[in-house]
Design an enzyme around this catalytic site. Structure first.
Site, mmCIF file in Angstrom:
data_model
loop_
_atom_site.group_PDB
_atom_site.id
_atom_site.type_symbol
_atom_site.label_atom_id
_atom_site.label_comp_id
_atom_site.label_asym_id
_atom_site.label_seq_id
_atom_site.Cartn_x
_atom_site.Cartn_y
_atom_site.Cartn_z
ATOM 1 N N GLU A 291 -94.669 -32.058 10.299
ATOM 2 C CA GLU A 291 -95.536 -30.936 9.918
ATOM 3 C C GLU A 291 -96.695 -30.939 10.886
ATOM 4 O O GLU A 291 -97.536 -31.836 10.852
ATOM 5 C CB GLU A 291 -96.002 -31.097 8.464
ATOM 6 C CG GLU A 291 -96.458 -29.778 7.833
ATOM 7 C CD GLU A 291 -97.916 -29.454 8.083
ATOM 8 O OE1 GLU A 291 -98.243 -29.026 9.209
ATOM 9 O OE2 GLU A 291 -98.729 -29.642 7.167
ATOM 10 N N LYS B 119 -99.200 -45.334 7.653
ATOM 11 C CA LYS B 119 -100.441 -45.506 8.422
ATOM 12 C C LYS B 119 -101.320 -44.278 8.240
ATOM 13 O O LYS B 119 -100.949 -43.179 8.647
ATOM 14 C CB LYS B 119 -100.160 -45.687 9.914
ATOM 15 C CG LYS B 119 -101.413 -46.092 10.709
ATOM 16 C CD LYS B 119 -101.236 -45.946 12.205
ATOM 17 C CE LYS B 119 -101.566 -44.548 12.682
ATOM 18 N NZ LYS B 119 -103.021 -44.204 12.535
ATOM 19 N N CYS C 117 -104.104 -26.791 8.055
ATOM 20 C CA CYS C 117 -103.072 -26.172 8.889
ATOM 21 C C CYS C 117 -102.689 -24.779 8.415
ATOM 22 O O CYS C 117 -102.133 -23.997 9.184
ATOM 23 C CB CYS C 117 -101.819 -27.056 8.920
ATOM 24 S SG CYS C 117 -102.098 -28.693 9.610
ATOM 25 N N GLU D 24 -104.667 -24.005 18.212
ATOM 26 C CA GLU D 24 -105.318 -24.392 16.972
ATOM 27 C C GLU D 24 -106.743 -24.872 17.253
ATOM 28 O O GLU D 24 -106.959 -25.750 18.080
ATOM 29 C CB GLU D 24 -104.508 -25.508 16.303
ATOM 30 C CG GLU D 24 -104.791 -25.682 14.835
ATOM 31 C CD GLU D 24 -103.777 -26.608 14.160
ATOM 32 O OE1 GLU D 24 -103.491 -26.394 12.971
ATOM 33 O OE2 GLU D 24 -103.290 -27.539 14.822
#
Length: 489
Positions: free
Chosen positions: A261, A188, A295, A392
């Site tokens: 991850e 997906k 990232c 983040e």
């Protein structure tokens, strides 16, 4: 096998409806809900995407189960041939892949072509070779009269969920090792960036047996159906910590293997003896690449205090050279943030920086513009406990903090929950070796940052998740180990 049903490849229409790719054909979703896919360049709709429901997920997994019965026994050389053929088709259809992704991400076309299509084809070729290199302990008589050996086998059907920051690249990182190891897949893509994955699925359908790779479209509810389904033996996701936690919790109920991850908060540690001009140029490049939606991007710049002010000036000078926001993406160094929700979140953070911090350049975008663009932003005076340091941001926003000693630099660098990537900038080789040893991150670059190669592993520690992408380690992630013992009498 239907290879001509993807509606959005040749022309764009706001009324085009995307379809799932199941068992070698594009099929309309059974779910009736739809999502608008918006261009982050303009905020305008470019397609309608279905929200796949339980019936769609059942059909995709049924196709993957059926295909696994034969695909698991395909020889490594045949799997290699298929992956090499897919890499060739990616290069042959580069323009098509670029346009499909550009509509959804707004990334500059040349960057998609270089960093995702060309790099993705190269990575597929690595995985093609890796298909023939799986190893186990050699056969031997560890018990008298008995011979033991190890089989490495595919885990089975795997569910995979990819993010919106590098849609095509992340799809390659998922399907490459899984297919090389002999698994079948239901994947997906992110709800805002489905189109390049659909083109990839169509190209894969030209070289893979039906059902080996299936793509279902939808939102978080579709992802939840995927991870909670009885079929997959493994779930792999690249995404936020929150999404990874949800996947891990769901998978734990059925003791499914997971591969996570989950992002990063990468520091660049700059010592006074570094080449400051080169470091500033590269750190700004690596901190704003893909609008900071990476990232591994530099987000925290830690600078030895004796050169702190000089280095901030160098960073600001480099930031002034970067261009974004132009509708002609050939002029852009990077494109917009991916979607309006993320854009609004970033703007809110920039509007609410602490009083003790100072915006050197950049900041909140002006109101009224089209698209989700943010200028390169450098912020000094932050404290270790600030949200801008700890959480983040996923935008072209860099914070700068001073340090005095190597020990203090390590304390600041390691003092976050993320542990994916980092870099150290120095001409002192002993210092570089010590820092590389003590930085608690899955990757440490020395006098560079962000660069990846197919042969080396990518993955983090702590809240950045576990499991490796790229390299032979990623292929091993998609295998299980079986001990076989034969009695000799």
């Amino acid at each position: 096998m239907n290879t001509n049903h993807y509606l959005m490849v040749e022309e764009t229409s706001v009324n085009s409806r995307l379809e799932n790719y199941i068992n070698g054909s594009f099929v309309a979703a059974k779910g009736t809900a739809e999502l608008e896919v918006l261009s982050p360049m303009t905020g305008e709709r470019v397609a309608l995407s279905p929200v796949s429901d339980a019936e769609d997920i059942d059909a995709a997994f049924a196709a993957a189960r059926s295909a696994f019965a034969s695909w698991k026994s395909v020889t490594p050389s045949e799997r290699q041939r298929c992956l090499l053929a897919l890499a060739d088709r990616m290069e042959q259809h580069s323009d098509e892949l670029v346009e499909a992704q550009h509509r959804n991400t707004g990334q500059p076309r040349r960057i998609i072509a270089q960093e995702e299509v060309a790099a993705g084809a190269d990575q597929l070729r690595f995985f093609a070779g890796a298909a023939r290199l799986l190893e186990g302990r050699g056969a031997a008589e560890y018990l008298e009269g008995h011979t033991s050996y190890v089989r490495r086998e595919p885990v089975g059907v795997v569910a995979q969920i990819t993010p919106w920051n590098f849609p095509l690249m992340m799809a390659i990182w998922k399907i490459g090792p899984a297919l090389a190891a002999g698994n079948t897949i239901v994947l997906k893509p992110a709800e805002t960036t489905p189109e390049s994955t659909l083109v990839l699925a169509r190209l894969a359908g030209e070289v893979l047996p039906p059902g080996v790779l299936n793509v279902v479209l939808g939102d978080g509810s579709t992802g939840q159906l995927l991870t909670e389904h009885d079929t997959p033996a493994m779930v792999s996701i690249t995404g936020s910590v929150r999404a990874g936690q949800a996947v891990a919790t769901s998978a734990a109920k059925a003791v499914k293997r997971t591969h996570l991850e989950l992002g990063g908060k990468a520091p660049a540690v700059v010592f006074a003896d570094a080449d400051l001009h080169k470091a500033a140029e590269l750190i700004l490049t690596f901190g704003t690449f893909n609008a900071g939606q990476d990232c591994t991007a530099v987000t925290r710049v830690l600078v030895q205090d004796s050169v702190h002010d000089e280095f901030v000036e160098l960073l600001a000078a480099q930031a002034a050279k970067l261009t974004t926001g132009e509708l002609d993406d050939g002029l852009n160094d990077y494109g917009p943030l991916n979607n309006v929700r993320h854009f609004e979140t970033v703007c809110a953070k920039l509007k609410n920086i602490p009083d003790h911090a100072t915006v050197i350049t950049g900041g909140v975008p002006p109101e009224g513009g089209r698209g989700f663009f943010v200028k390169p932003t450098i912020i000094t005076g932050v404290r270790q406990e600030d949200e801008l340091v700890q959480e983040e941001t996923f935008a072209p926003v860099l914070t700068v903090q001073p340090f005095s000693t190597e020990e203090e630099a390590l304390t600041l660098a390691n003092g976050v929950d993320y542990a994916l990537a980092s870099s150290v900038w120095t001409t002192n080789q002993g210092q570089a070796m010590r820092m590389s040893r003590d930085l608690d991150f899955g990757c440490v670059w020395v006098n560079t940052h962000l660069l990846l190669v197919a042969e080396m592993p990518h993955g983090g520690f702590k809240s950045s998740g576990y499991g490796k992408d790229l390299s032979l380690y990623s292929v091993e992630e998609y295998t299980r180990v079986k001990h076989v013992m034969h009695a000799l009498d």
